[in-house]
Write an enzyme that holds these catalytic residues in place. Sequence first.
Site, short mmCIF file in Angstrom:
data_model
loop_
_atom_site.label_atom_id
_atom_site.label_comp_id
_atom_site.label_asym_id
_atom_site.label_seq_id
_atom_site.Cartn_x
_atom_site.Cartn_y
_atom_site.Cartn_z
N PRO A 171 -17.80 59.56 64.73
CA PRO A 171 -19.04 58.85 64.44
C PRO A 171 -20.00 58.91 65.62
CG PRO A 171 -17.32 57.30 65.08
CD PRO A 171 -16.67 58.66 65.02
N GLY A 172 -21.27 59.08 65.32
CA GLY A 172 -22.31 58.99 66.35
C GLY A 172 -23.20 57.81 66.01
N ARG A 173 -24.02 58.03 64.98
CA ARG A 173 -24.99 57.03 64.55
C ARG A 173 -24.34 55.66 64.29
NH1 ARG A 173 -29.52 58.89 61.86
NH2 ARG A 173 -28.32 60.75 61.38
N TYR A 184 -38.16 64.14 60.43
CA TYR A 184 -37.41 64.06 59.16
C TYR A 184 -38.09 63.15 58.15
CZ TYR A 184 -33.64 65.26 62.49
OH TYR A 184 -32.88 65.83 63.47
N GLY A 197 -20.89 61.37 60.46
CA GLY A 197 -21.86 61.40 59.36
C GLY A 197 -22.10 60.08 58.66
N CYS A 213 -51.31 63.57 70.60
CA CYS A 213 -52.45 64.22 69.95
C CYS A 213 -52.01 65.14 68.82
CB CYS A 213 -53.27 64.97 70.98
SG CYS A 213 -54.27 63.84 71.91
N GLU A 214 -51.47 64.57 67.79
CA GLU A 214 -51.14 65.30 66.57
C GLU A 214 -51.23 64.33 65.41
OE1 GLU A 214 -48.02 68.05 65.98
OE2 GLU A 214 -47.90 68.61 68.08
N TYR A 226 -30.02 59.37 68.17
CA TYR A 226 -30.94 60.50 67.99
C TYR A 226 -32.38 60.08 68.27
CZ TYR A 226 -26.68 62.01 65.76
OH TYR A 226 -25.37 62.29 65.51
N ARG A 251 -37.81 60.96 65.09
CA ARG A 251 -37.24 60.99 63.73
C ARG A 251 -38.26 60.83 62.60
NH1 ARG A 251 -33.83 58.13 61.85
NH2 ARG A 251 -32.40 59.68 61.02
N1 LLP Z 1 -19.70 65.72 64.58
C1 LLP Z 1 -20.46 66.82 64.56
C2 LLP Z 1 -19.81 68.13 64.66
C3 LLP Z 1 -21.86 66.72 64.41
O1 LLP Z 1 -22.59 67.83 64.38
C4 LLP Z 1 -22.45 65.45 64.31
C5 LLP Z 1 -23.91 65.31 64.19
C6 LLP Z 1 -21.62 64.31 64.36
C7 LLP Z 1 -20.24 64.49 64.49
C8 LLP Z 1 -22.14 62.92 64.29
O2 LLP Z 1 -22.85 62.62 63.15
P1 LLP Z 1 -23.27 61.11 62.88
O3 LLP Z 1 -22.01 60.30 62.75
O4 LLP Z 1 -24.10 60.63 64.02
O5 LLP Z 1 -24.07 61.18 61.63
N2 LLP Z 1 -30.88 64.31 64.63
C9 LLP Z 1 -30.43 63.88 63.33
C10 LLP Z 1 -28.92 63.85 63.23
C11 LLP Z 1 -28.26 65.16 63.57
C12 LLP Z 1 -26.75 65.06 63.61
C13 LLP Z 1 -26.14 66.29 64.17
N3 LLP Z 1 -24.71 66.30 64.17
C14 LLP Z 1 -31.03 62.52 63.02
O6 LLP Z 1 -31.83 62.01 63.82
O7 LLP Z 1 -30.78 61.96 61.96
#
Ligand code: LLP
Length: 427
Positions: A283-285, A324, A240, A351-352, A380, A320
């Site tokens: 962490p993802g993002r 969002y 997150g 086309c939107e 993402y 995105r």
């Molecule tokens: N762990 C779990 C269980 C999750 O569901 C997620 C993200 C993460 C870790 C990683 O979160 P991060 O560190 O990347 O914030 N599509 C959206 C984001 C959706 C995230 C879903 N879950 C966007 O483009 O902002």
Amino acid sequence: MDLNIKTTENNHLEIGGLDAVKIAEEHGTPSYVIDENRIRDNYKRFYNAFSKYYPDFKVFYACKANTNIAVLKILEEEGSCIDAVSPGEVYISKKLGFKGDKILFTGNNIKDSELKEVFDAGVILNIDSVSALKRLAEIIDPDGVKISFRVNPMVGAGHHDHCITGGVMSKFGIMDSEAVEVYNLAKELGFNPVGMHSHIGSGILDPEPFKLAIESTMDIAGKVHNETGIEFEFLDFGGGIGIPYTPEEKVLDLDKFAKENMDLFKKKLKEYDMNKPTLYLEPGRYLVGDASVLLVEVNSIKESYRKFIGVDAGFNTLLRPAMYDSYHHIVVANKMNEENAEEVDIAGNVCESGDLFARDRPLPKVEEGDILAILNAGAYSFTMASNYNTRPLPKEILVSGKKSIVVREKQSYDDIFQKQTMPEHLK
Ligand code: LLP
């Protein structure tokens, strides 16, 4: 400005030491361009920040952010584990060398066949509901199987409502009030529940909600520990952590963030007299978001009621902003030294009407043929791309050691249609 922007001597955008305009000339647009070193640096910075204060620490990369196989392999080389949310993510991670015990599967609303599939893959299951627990007990032999539960810490945060995953409106996790009962049930069924997990949302730059979530999750874990006797092998506080998308946003002070949260974590372990479990974060993002840009070419400029800069990609390529209302900083890659001269709308080719990358965006004077770089396109972005409007998914380019390497070919039209079959009577 904390955005990851570098410029070459001839005032072009630089990516991983290469000229973004040359990459666009060589590989065409739209193309996602990934900077390998930036991912490695992000990983090291993240890992070092937390392991400094709590050495028994593992990073589980939330691969939903970006599943390009080169990205996964880079993170595997760095020592990362994987947070997977679908059998597909488990499949590709295993294929690339992540061992089963380095993958935590946190699915929700998972059907029996998928539970079986991921169990057979040898990954640790992080269970999201009582239903999944009971169904799992029927389809496998639960005897001694290590599992974990996702709990709802009743704290939620995120850059958009869709990205908040804790609190009463959230579909995720088991309730805090039922946790003791659920862990006991798991034991009765024969499982060995060894972990607890929470994740409050995505795209968070404010440190406060994380502290609240750790506190609340630790209170749930402490209660479960005291009332069931379970010694947790791991505690996982999800992902997150946000990155700056606008020039005004500041990067999170990771050292301070890690110290404060680890102090709190250790205090709570003491308070509940718990052994020292391994700490997991997902962490993802943070790891991949600022390591990529999407290069697009300006193909038409329309002076209508507003000024529209038309580019050769749309929300099928980067969803995105449309989904969002997210801000992605955009630069003119071939005019990095030029001052902003006008405010324009940057429109895609879908086309939107909602297919806009930006409204009223200050930019230097833009001309047809210019290359725009949409920044922070590493998380993402490709993973949420689609074939809407029958547009092929674009190329992905990895910049590594001053070379630009194609790591995904652009789709062909036939790729898009290859799984369709014509019924006999229409042939
Ligand atoms: N762990 C779990 C269980 C999750 O569901 C997620 C993200 C993460 C870790 C990683 O979160 P991060 O560190 O990347 O914030 N599509 C959206 C984001 C959706 C995230 C879903 N879950 C966007 O483009 O902002």
